[in-house]
Scaffold this active site. Structure first.
Site, PDB file in Angstrom:
ATOM      1  N   TYR A   1     -26.296 -13.328   3.410  1.00 31.37           N
ATOM      2  CA  TYR A   1     -25.742 -12.153   2.730  1.00 31.37           C
ATOM      3  C   TYR A   1     -25.151 -12.495   1.374  1.00 31.37           C
ATOM      4  O   TYR A   1     -25.431 -11.829   0.359  1.00 31.37           O
ATOM      5  CB  TYR A   1     -24.708 -11.517   3.666  1.00 31.37           C
ATOM      6  CG  TYR A   1     -23.573 -10.780   3.032  1.00 31.37           C
ATOM      7  CD1 TYR A   1     -23.787  -9.680   2.209  1.00 31.37           C
ATOM      8  CD2 TYR A   1     -22.252 -11.168   3.291  1.00 31.37           C
ATOM      9  CE1 TYR A   1     -22.720  -8.994   1.646  1.00 31.37           C
ATOM     10  CE2 TYR A   1     -21.187 -10.480   2.739  1.00 31.37           C
ATOM     11  CZ  TYR A   1     -21.425  -9.408   1.915  1.00 31.37           C
ATOM     12  OH  TYR A   1     -20.378  -8.735   1.369  1.00 31.37           O
TER      13      TYR A   1
ATOM     14  N   ALA B   1     -27.927 -13.548  -1.116  1.00 32.02           N
ATOM     15  CA  ALA B   1     -28.759 -12.406  -1.499  1.00 32.02           C
ATOM     16  C   ALA B   1     -28.026 -11.490  -2.472  1.00 32.02           C
ATOM     17  O   ALA B   1     -28.612 -10.990  -3.441  1.00 32.02           O
ATOM     18  CB  ALA B   1     -29.180 -11.627  -0.261  1.00 32.02           C
ATOM     19  N   CYS B   2     -26.740 -11.268  -2.244  1.00 31.73           N
ATOM     20  CA  CYS B   2     -25.971 -10.399  -3.134  1.00 31.73           C
ATOM     21  C   CYS B   2     -25.775 -11.041  -4.502  1.00 31.73           C
ATOM     22  O   CYS B   2     -25.845 -10.355  -5.532  1.00 31.73           O
ATOM     23  CB  CYS B   2     -24.622 -10.062  -2.511  1.00 31.73           C
ATOM     24  SG  CYS B   2     -24.734  -8.889  -1.142  1.00 31.73           S
ATOM     25  N   GLN B   3     -25.537 -12.343  -4.530  1.00 29.46           N
ATOM     26  CA  GLN B   3     -25.408 -13.019  -5.819  1.00 29.46           C
ATOM     27  C   GLN B   3     -26.685 -12.835  -6.637  1.00 29.46           C
ATOM     28  O   GLN B   3     -26.643 -12.525  -7.830  1.00 29.46           O
ATOM     29  CB  GLN B   3     -25.111 -14.506  -5.625  1.00 29.46           C
ATOM     30  CG  GLN B   3     -24.887 -15.242  -6.940  1.00 29.46           C
ATOM     31  CD  GLN B   3     -24.682 -16.734  -6.756  1.00 29.46           C
ATOM     32  OE1 GLN B   3     -24.756 -17.262  -5.634  1.00 29.46           O
ATOM     33  NE2 GLN B   3     -24.423 -17.437  -7.844  1.00 29.46           N
TER      34      GLN B   3
END
Length: 414
Positions: A373, A376-378
């Site tokens: 998570y 992926a967000c970075q």
């Protein structure tokens, strides 16, 4: 066709990633900086049961699919994974392979998936969704977030600033945009572990109330408030923002809550906050946004099931319009997208540094969920898939905004 080659074609690795499969096949350069291992038929079964992002995530969370190398770098190498855009031959080969595994190796969704019950964005269901994400373990969050316990985008005053410095800068930026001064009353909705509440009380002499739907957060925050001797000024309650009885606040901060509200509920949300302010009071709304509203919002399966159940993102224009419609005069908007990418990089580094402790605390599947998570967000903020906006609104005192002609949000120089 051998499995490794099919995965390489499916994920469009373009020779930059090595693939190794349980059938003995290999594809891609042996000296690649990232290696993806398909470790068992169950990896394919998860993909067959949920083709695309969710299936791949389930395979990774359960350890049947492994990434050897930097996960954040892997996202940059792979880009968006859209199985619906494969060429005809690859699609045919993949469908044939997955069809067999769907029946030969049946799987059920792995643990830790959220399925909240009840009417979407009702108080009961919102409480379930918030608890799923935030009531993981305060100790786990301490390792990931660091001493600030701030789980929202930091603001980096310089490129080499530490995460702690950046989180302090974020809280101070919010305080200055709100015009906080000693004796004011602040309401912080969705207050998390109380970082903004304690910052306002300690550094501005503000009487601050925070509310959160996470019992674990509220308990941690109240303990921290007492330890820092701020109990005469600061308070955090386990409470829905809709149930706060007080009114007449000088300022309201909403830092990372709007994503949980739902687009259809934003008019009532902003109207509720408007009613809590005195005339001349300010609202600072800080939340994740999407670059535009040209298409209906649909959260990915991984985020919906594992991270933020019922989470919704809107574009900054939509948010400003709803604030404006509720009565606020919009005075300032700022996109902090690059700052959130750096913040997530700091959290990723913290998780890796405390990996063994994190696994012992929350279990390997949960730790792998968070590793996936955060990386992926970075990547998402890096490539402008998602953004972070601070929007400042004022409840006018007649026609008086009580704003300086040229606001300066920069801290005073020493």
């Amino acid at each position: 066709m051998r499995l490794a080659e099919l995965f390489s074609r499916t994920l469009k690795a373009d020779g930059q990633i090595e693939f190794v499969a349980y059938d003995g096949s290999r594809s891609g350069p042996a000296d690649a900086e990232v290696r993806i291992e398909i470790r068992s038929p169950f990896a394919l079964s998860y993909l067959a049961s949920a083709p695309g992002e969710l299936g791949l995530a389930r395979a990774y969370v359960t350890g049947h699919l492994e990434v050897v190398g930097d996960l954040y770098r892997t996202f940059h190498l792979l880009g968006d994974i859209e199985l619906g855009k494969l060429d005809a031959k690859t699609t045919l080969d993949l469908v044939g392979l997955l069809a067999k595994h769907r029946f030969w190796w049946p799987v059920s969704p792995p643990p830790h998936e959220a399925r909240p019950k009840g009417w979407r964005h009702s108080k009961r269901r919102d409480a379930q969704a918030i608890s799923h994400h935030y009531d993981v373990s305060n100790r786990f969050y301490e390792w990931v977030l660091g001493p600030s316990m701030a789980y929202t985008c930091a603001v980096y005053p310089t490129d080499d600033a530490s995460l702690e410095t950046a989180q302090f800068t974020k809280h101070d930026l919010v305080a200055r945009k709100l015009g906080l001064t000693e004796g004011m009353r602040l309401l912080d909705v969705g207050c998390g572990w109380g970082g903004m509440v304690m910052h306002a009380a300690e550094h501005y002499g503000v009487k601050a109330l925070g509310v959160t739907l996470s019992r674990s957060q509220a308990e941690w925050a109240q303990k921290a408030i007492v330890e820092r001797g701020l109990q005469d000024l600061a308070e955090v309650r386990f409470m829905d923002y809709r149930d706060v009885p007080e009114n007449g606040f000088d300022a309201i901060s909403s830092i990372g809550l709007t994503e949980h509200i739902g687009g259809a509920n934003l008019p009532s949300y902003f109207s509720s906050l408007y009613s809590k302010l005195r005339d001349g009071g300010r609202l600072l709304n800080h939340c994740i946004t999407r670059p535009d509203d040209n298409f209906p919002f649909k959260a990915g399966g991984f985020i919906t099931r594992y991270i933020f159940p019922d989470g919704e993102l809107e574009g900054p224009g939509y948010l400003m319009s709803r604030m404006n419609d509720a009565g606020f005069e919009i005075r300032h908007s700022e996109n902090l997208r690059e700052h959130y990418a750096k913040t997530l990089g700091g959290w990723c580094a913290n998780l890796e540094e405390h990996w063994d402790e994190a696994v012992e605390e929350v279990g390997l599947p949960k730790a792998r969920i968070w590793r996936l998570y955060l990386a992926a967000c970075q990547w998402g903020f890096d490539i402008n898939n998602i953004q972070l906006h601070q929007i400042l609104g004022v409840k006018l005192d007649g026609t008086n905004s009580h704003m300086p002609l040229r606001p300066n949000w920069e801290p005073p120089q020493a």
